[in-house]
Enzyme design. Sequence first.
Site, mmCIF file in Angstrom:
data_model
loop_
_atom_site.group_PDB
_atom_site.id
_atom_site.type_symbol
_atom_site.label_atom_id
_atom_site.label_comp_id
_atom_site.label_asym_id
_atom_site.label_seq_id
_atom_site.Cartn_x
_atom_site.Cartn_y
_atom_site.Cartn_z
ATOM 1 N N ASP A 1 -4.627 1.226 -2.088
ATOM 2 C CA ASP A 1 -5.226 -0.075 -1.744
ATOM 3 C C ASP A 1 -5.393 -0.936 -2.983
ATOM 4 O OD1 ASP A 1 -5.368 0.493 0.930
ATOM 5 O OD2 ASP A 1 -7.510 0.959 0.955
ATOM 6 N N GLU B 1 -5.833 7.028 -1.185
ATOM 7 C CA GLU B 1 -5.821 5.817 -0.364
ATOM 8 C C GLU B 1 -6.497 4.659 -1.099
ATOM 9 O OE1 GLU B 1 -4.219 5.319 2.470
ATOM 10 O OE2 GLU B 1 -3.471 7.378 2.299
ATOM 11 N N HIS C 1 1.511 4.301 -3.023
ATOM 12 C CA HIS C 1 1.504 5.767 -2.976
ATOM 13 C C HIS C 1 2.659 6.328 -3.806
ATOM 14 C CE1 HIS C 1 -1.774 6.572 -0.294
ATOM 15 N NE2 HIS C 1 -1.279 5.849 0.685
ATOM 16 N N HIS D 1 0.838 -1.202 0.000
ATOM 17 C CA HIS D 1 0.000 0.000 0.000
ATOM 18 C C HIS D 1 0.874 1.254 0.000
ATOM 19 C CE1 HIS D 1 -3.266 2.740 1.311
ATOM 20 N NE2 HIS D 1 -2.306 3.279 2.051
ATOM 21 N N GLU D 2 1.900 1.283 0.858
ATOM 22 C CA GLU D 2 2.790 2.437 0.935
ATOM 23 C C GLU D 2 3.565 2.618 -0.367
ATOM 24 O OE1 GLU D 2 2.685 4.538 3.322
ATOM 25 O OE2 GLU D 2 1.330 3.346 4.564
#
Length: 412
Positions: A358, A354, A280, A276-277
């Site tokens: 995801d 977000e 980004h 997930h990070e």
Amino acid sequence: MTSTTILYIILGILAFDFILERVLDVLNLRNWSPELPKVLEGIYDREKYSKSQQYQQEKYRLSFISSSLSFVASFLMILMGGFAWLDELVRQFTDNPIGVALLFFGVIMLVSSIIGMPFSYYSTFVIEEKYGFNRTTLKTFILDKIKGGILGVIIGGGLLALLIWIYQQTTQDFWWMAWSVMAAFMIFMTMFYSSLIVPLFNKQTPLEDGELKSAIKAFADKADFKLDNVFVMDGSKRSSKGNAYFSGLGAKKRIVLFDTLINELSTEEIVAVLAHEIGHYKKKHTLSGILISLLQTGLMFYIFSIFIGNPALSEALGAEVHGFHLGLIAFGILYSPISSILGLIMNFWSRHNEYQADEFASDKYEGQALGDALIKLSISSLSNLTPHKAYVFFYYSHPTLLQRLQAIGFKK
């Protein structure tokens, strides 16, 4: 616009903000139910759900008292000329504009810290302790306050002094020169915060070789993401809550895992969180976020430069002598509606990001593992899973847990 009109506008903004916050709090409180909603069955058990509401209610009560005290103090300080009185007091020690401003804000920050200390102590050693989160010792608590204060004096005081000096040298070019200074500072902190500031409070050690590191490297290679720096931070020094974050740019980028996160999640779940990070970064959310923040800062300085020279700002606070520091306080309140609108837009944009991160983790790794991780983290931190939609709209930078699970097609 007269100083009296500005005074009424300032007081009106303060009152409106306070009332709006309380209305949103009430809506959020009324959205809670003692019965476990059907949508949460299989995610939360009834005991945990009840405990999470008790935890949130206790935090709300403390926040209400703290914010009410802050509102009353700020309102009376402005209405009764408290800032003007403090300005006159510090001018007895120096007439240098930079010295006056530093003393002025130094006193305000010191008094604010003293007033806020009991609330911070109660939150840490009563509420967080009661619900099993607190790992902070009194020594660590005190040292954190001292270190934070010193950093505030050095960094905040240094930036304020530099901005005032720039303003003294030039008024016409002030906004873009000040913007340039703040932009350089923001970029510097983005790149080096984790390596310069965090170590003052926490230890960060490279992730040891083993199953987790191998799994992280395997995913990073699969996602074509060069990652040399994975660190473990001793988050358990202060709290049992787990977390992870991405920081830096280019060669300075790093991922930091709280040791509590490693202890709480499985290897697959940790990799899903990191995916997930990394999402980004791959989606350029980090870079675009910095650029947008820089543009917002530039806009603020431009508007600030238009108003800061107006003596009516200081007069509205009851002062006879115009000062940069007084104008800064008045402008800060007057600008807050614009700041709030921009904040709403940024929250909407952040929630969108977000969802994208995801989706990246779900597509490139495993959506089910990400969902399991999100659930575990929400349960262990006693998060509010049923916030009011208005509360989410105004305050949430992330979608709610249920929204995120639904978006990735998580199966209970």
